[in-house]
Design a protein around this motif. Sequence first.
Motif, PDB file in Angstrom:
ATOM      1  N   ALA A 123       0.818  -1.213   0.000  1.00  0.00           N
ATOM      2  CA  ALA A 123       0.000   0.000   0.000  1.00  0.00           C
ATOM      3  C   ALA A 123       0.851   1.261   0.000  1.00  0.00           C
ATOM      4  CB  ALA A 123      -0.938  -0.002   1.206  1.00  0.00           C
ATOM      5  N   GLU A 124       2.119   1.158  -0.401  1.00  0.00           N
ATOM      6  CA  GLU A 124       3.004   2.312  -0.415  1.00  0.00           C
ATOM      7  C   GLU A 124       2.599   3.308  -1.508  1.00  0.00           C
ATOM      8  OE1 GLU A 124       7.130   1.001  -0.589  1.00  0.00           O
ATOM      9  OE2 GLU A 124       6.449  -0.968   0.078  1.00  0.00           O
ATOM     10  N   GLU A 125       3.178   4.509  -1.415  1.00  0.00           N
ATOM     11  CA  GLU A 125       2.950   5.506  -2.444  1.00  0.00           C
ATOM     12  C   GLU A 125       3.479   4.974  -3.774  1.00  0.00           C
ATOM     13  OE1 GLU A 125       4.018  10.225  -3.309  1.00  0.00           O
ATOM     14  OE2 GLU A 125       4.551   9.281  -1.406  1.00  0.00           O
ATOM     15  N   TRP A 126       2.780   5.320  -4.870  1.00  0.00           N
ATOM     16  CA  TRP A 126       3.137   4.791  -6.177  1.00  0.00           C
ATOM     17  C   TRP A 126       4.565   5.161  -6.560  1.00  0.00           C
ATOM     18  CZ3 TRP A 126       2.274   1.261  -9.584  1.00  0.00           C
ATOM     19  CH2 TRP A 126       2.764   1.389 -10.887  1.00  0.00           C
ATOM     20  N   ASN A 127       5.320   4.145  -6.963  1.00  0.00           N
ATOM     21  CA  ASN A 127       6.674   4.310  -7.452  1.00  0.00           C
ATOM     22  C   ASN A 127       6.876   3.202  -8.485  1.00  0.00           C
ATOM     23  OD1 ASN A 127       9.597   3.603  -7.621  1.00  0.00           O
ATOM     24  ND2 ASN A 127       9.826   5.257  -6.138  1.00  0.00           N
ATOM     25  N   THR A 128       7.019   3.600  -9.750  1.00  0.00           N
ATOM     26  CA  THR A 128       7.073   2.616 -10.829  1.00  0.00           C
ATOM     27  C   THR A 128       8.217   1.625 -10.629  1.00  0.00           C
ATOM     28  OG1 THR A 128       6.252   4.344 -12.303  1.00  0.00           O
ATOM     29  CG2 THR A 128       7.079   2.350 -13.326  1.00  0.00           C
ATOM     30  N   SER A 129       9.384   2.131 -10.246  1.00  0.00           N
ATOM     31  CA  SER A 129      10.532   1.245 -10.047  1.00  0.00           C
ATOM     32  C   SER A 129      10.278   0.274  -8.897  1.00  0.00           C
ATOM     33  CB  SER A 129      11.790   2.074  -9.761  1.00  0.00           C
ATOM     34  OG  SER A 129      12.131   2.878 -10.872  1.00  0.00           O
ATOM     35  N   ARG A 130       9.676   0.769  -7.831  1.00  0.00           N
ATOM     36  CA  ARG A 130       9.366  -0.078  -6.689  1.00  0.00           C
ATOM     37  C   ARG A 130       8.405  -1.198  -7.102  1.00  0.00           C
ATOM     38  NH1 ARG A 130      10.229  -2.834  -2.133  1.00  0.00           N
ATOM     39  NH2 ARG A 130       8.584  -2.648  -0.571  1.00  0.00           N
ATOM     40  N   ALA A 131       7.375  -0.853  -7.885  1.00  0.00           N
ATOM     41  CA  ALA A 131       6.404  -1.851  -8.325  1.00  0.00           C
ATOM     42  C   ALA A 131       7.073  -2.933  -9.173  1.00  0.00           C
ATOM     43  CB  ALA A 131       5.279  -1.176  -9.097  1.00  0.00           C
ATOM     44  N   ARG A 132       7.974  -2.523 -10.064  1.00  0.00           N
ATOM     45  CA  ARG A 132       8.670  -3.506 -10.895  1.00  0.00           C
ATOM     46  C   ARG A 132       9.594  -4.384 -10.051  1.00  0.00           C
ATOM     47  NH1 ARG A 132       8.913   1.002 -14.887  1.00  0.00           N
ATOM     48  NH2 ARG A 132       7.415   0.450 -16.514  1.00  0.00           N
ATOM     49  N   ASN A 133      10.297  -3.759  -9.120  1.00  0.00           N
ATOM     50  CA  ASN A 133      11.207  -4.537  -8.277  1.00  0.00           C
ATOM     51  C   ASN A 133      10.468  -5.568  -7.436  1.00  0.00           C
ATOM     52  OD1 ASN A 133      13.486  -3.201  -9.223  1.00  0.00           O
ATOM     53  ND2 ASN A 133      13.527  -1.730  -7.533  1.00  0.00           N
ATOM     54  N   LEU A 134       9.273  -5.213  -6.976  1.00  0.00           N
ATOM     55  CA  LEU A 134       8.474  -6.179  -6.219  1.00  0.00           C
ATOM     56  C   LEU A 134       8.261  -7.444  -7.041  1.00  0.00           C
ATOM     57  CD1 LEU A 134       5.649  -3.977  -4.619  1.00  0.00           C
ATOM     58  CD2 LEU A 134       7.401  -5.272  -3.384  1.00  0.00           C
ATOM     59  N   GLY A 135       7.892  -7.248  -8.305  1.00  0.00           N
ATOM     60  CA  GLY A 135       7.662  -8.401  -9.170  1.00  0.00           C
ATOM     61  C   GLY A 135       8.940  -9.139  -9.501  1.00  0.00           C
ATOM     62  N   ILE A 136      10.019  -8.408  -9.814  1.00  0.00           N
ATOM     63  CA  ILE A 136      11.274  -9.042 -10.203  1.00  0.00           C
ATOM     64  C   ILE A 136      11.799  -9.926  -9.076  1.00  0.00           C
ATOM     65  CG2 ILE A 136      13.692  -8.584 -10.735  1.00  0.00           C
ATOM     66  CD1 ILE A 136      12.729  -6.067 -12.258  1.00  0.00           C
ATOM     67  N   ARG A 137      11.674  -9.469  -7.833  1.00  0.00           N
ATOM     68  CA  ARG A 137      12.207 -10.242  -6.700  1.00  0.00           C
ATOM     69  C   ARG A 137      11.440 -11.547  -6.480  1.00  0.00           C
ATOM     70  NH1 ARG A 137      13.509  -4.863  -4.671  1.00  0.00           N
ATOM     71  NH2 ARG A 137      15.773  -4.818  -4.291  1.00  0.00           N
ATOM     72  N   HIS A 138      10.220 -11.636  -6.989  1.00  0.00           N
ATOM     73  CA  HIS A 138       9.439 -12.862  -6.832  1.00  0.00           C
ATOM     74  C   HIS A 138       9.405 -13.695  -8.116  1.00  0.00           C
ATOM     75  CE1 HIS A 138       8.017 -10.667  -3.283  1.00  0.00           C
ATOM     76  NE2 HIS A 138       7.629 -11.840  -2.814  1.00  0.00           N
ATOM     77  N   ALA A 139      10.138 -13.285  -9.144  1.00  0.00           N
ATOM     78  CA  ALA A 139      10.127 -14.006 -10.416  1.00  0.00           C
ATOM     79  C   ALA A 139      10.931 -15.298 -10.309  1.00  0.00           C
ATOM     80  CB  ALA A 139      10.700 -13.111 -11.512  1.00  0.00           C
ATOM     81  N   ARG A 140      10.413 -16.359 -10.908  1.00  0.00           N
ATOM     82  CA  ARG A 140      11.078 -17.668 -10.855  1.00  0.00           C
ATOM     83  C   ARG A 140      11.591 -18.117 -12.210  1.00  0.00           C
ATOM     84  NH1 ARG A 140       6.897 -21.699  -9.048  1.00  0.00           N
ATOM     85  NH2 ARG A 140       5.549 -20.373 -10.348  1.00  0.00           N
ATOM     86  N   GLY A 141      11.283 -17.377 -13.265  1.00  0.00           N
ATOM     87  CA  GLY A 141      11.642 -17.805 -14.607  1.00  0.00           C
ATOM     88  C   GLY A 141      13.110 -17.597 -14.949  1.00  0.00           C
ATOM     89  N   THR A 142      13.532 -18.243 -16.021  1.00  0.00           N
ATOM     90  CA  THR A 142      14.901 -18.078 -16.523  1.00  0.00           C
ATOM     91  C   THR A 142      15.121 -16.661 -17.028  1.00  0.00           C
ATOM     92  OG1 THR A 142      14.978 -20.413 -17.165  1.00  0.00           O
ATOM     93  CG2 THR A 142      16.575 -18.942 -18.209  1.00  0.00           C
TER      94      THR A 142
END
Length: 408
Positions: free
Chosen positions: A68-87
């Motif tokens: 629920a943090e303030e919108w930050n495009t880089s933060r949103a992408r990093n959230l997803g990247i850190r949970h990515a399992r793909g090659t």
Amino acid sequence: MTDIRLSIVIPYRQRLDNIRAVFTSLTEQTLPADDFEVVVGAMEYDPRFTALCAEFTDRLHLVSVHTAEEWNTSRARNLGIRHARGTVVVVLDADVALAPDALRNLWERHYQHGQNICVQGEVFGYDAVIDDDVDQVAARPYEVYRAAFGRLDESDPAGRDPRWDPECAPAFARFPWAFVRTGFMALPAATIRRHGLFLDEGFLGWGAEDQEWGLRIARTGTPIVLGQGVRGIHLPHHRDFAGQDRSATLTNRYYLGKWPRLDLELALAFGGWLEADRRYPEAERELARAADGQRLGVVVGTVEGVRLLVAGVLLAPEGETGPDGRPVVVDPEAQALFAPGRVAAGQGVFEHVLPLAGFALPFEDGSVDVCRLLPRVDRLAAPYRDAVRREAGRVGLRLLPAPVPAAA
């Protein structure tokens, strides 16, 4: 180890109609659904978004990470990247729908042999935005986009991604990182982890966070290439152009402060990367001539309570730094303006030493009391001299031209 080939990472907030179309495009990929996952970095808790995800979980491997943090495009992408399992991590905007063969082409043409490259996806229709006089944009039936995907191979260049235009080729060859767009791009997950290649969350608002990420990717030796048959369509939506321009100004200054480089200041001062490419060899020659083969820079400090910026300062060669890691000032005239006695007394210090000509500066309007231009600035050809004067006039409350040399 994982059997997931691609992780599609999407930053998200308040784009329900757009992301529905994006999810639909992912269900229609010719790459088997078991070969990829979708990871959404959602910067809100919205029951409507949760309900939308539930509509697709029987067709997509879908994970959503919420904050629920303030919108930050880089933060949103990093959230997803850190949970990515793909090659391979595929970064995709919530308003870019993919052509049915986009993911298969991405994998088979660019990654199936373990290539370490950063692939840019081609996105059609970036001009399909609505100005800020319109609050709502009617959602189009997905059949409109299905039909549009069938026309992407036609010769009509309307709506084509300009990065694929031959006119961009010389600039892309010189500055490939400047053409990185996180709307649709891919990078091996192992490369991200090996080099800590997450986006810089210090970029607040809309702007250059993708270019800066591209610069750090390029500095690892990872080639940046234009994808073959890796295509998407930008979905229309509301955009506040005036607000976007204000945000871009601030983020570009942050970018320049982090990476004070000639190529970037040329792009900011002269209207973009194509013009920076055209001017770069001439600008290098002009600066070398004005500095008698040495390197010019800009320094900022405080002298007796006055914040002073000096442009046209001689710096030691690139790679030679002081104990603090900053470029070394070797200019007697600049050093005299920040006299050693004053420095020792704490009355004058170099707050910044930047290897910039001064065509663009990473400082706020009127943030310096006085700007002093040393005589080397006047040796520059008119376009470059004028750019330094203009930028110094923006940053300084008072501009002092170079002093006239004393008669022999």
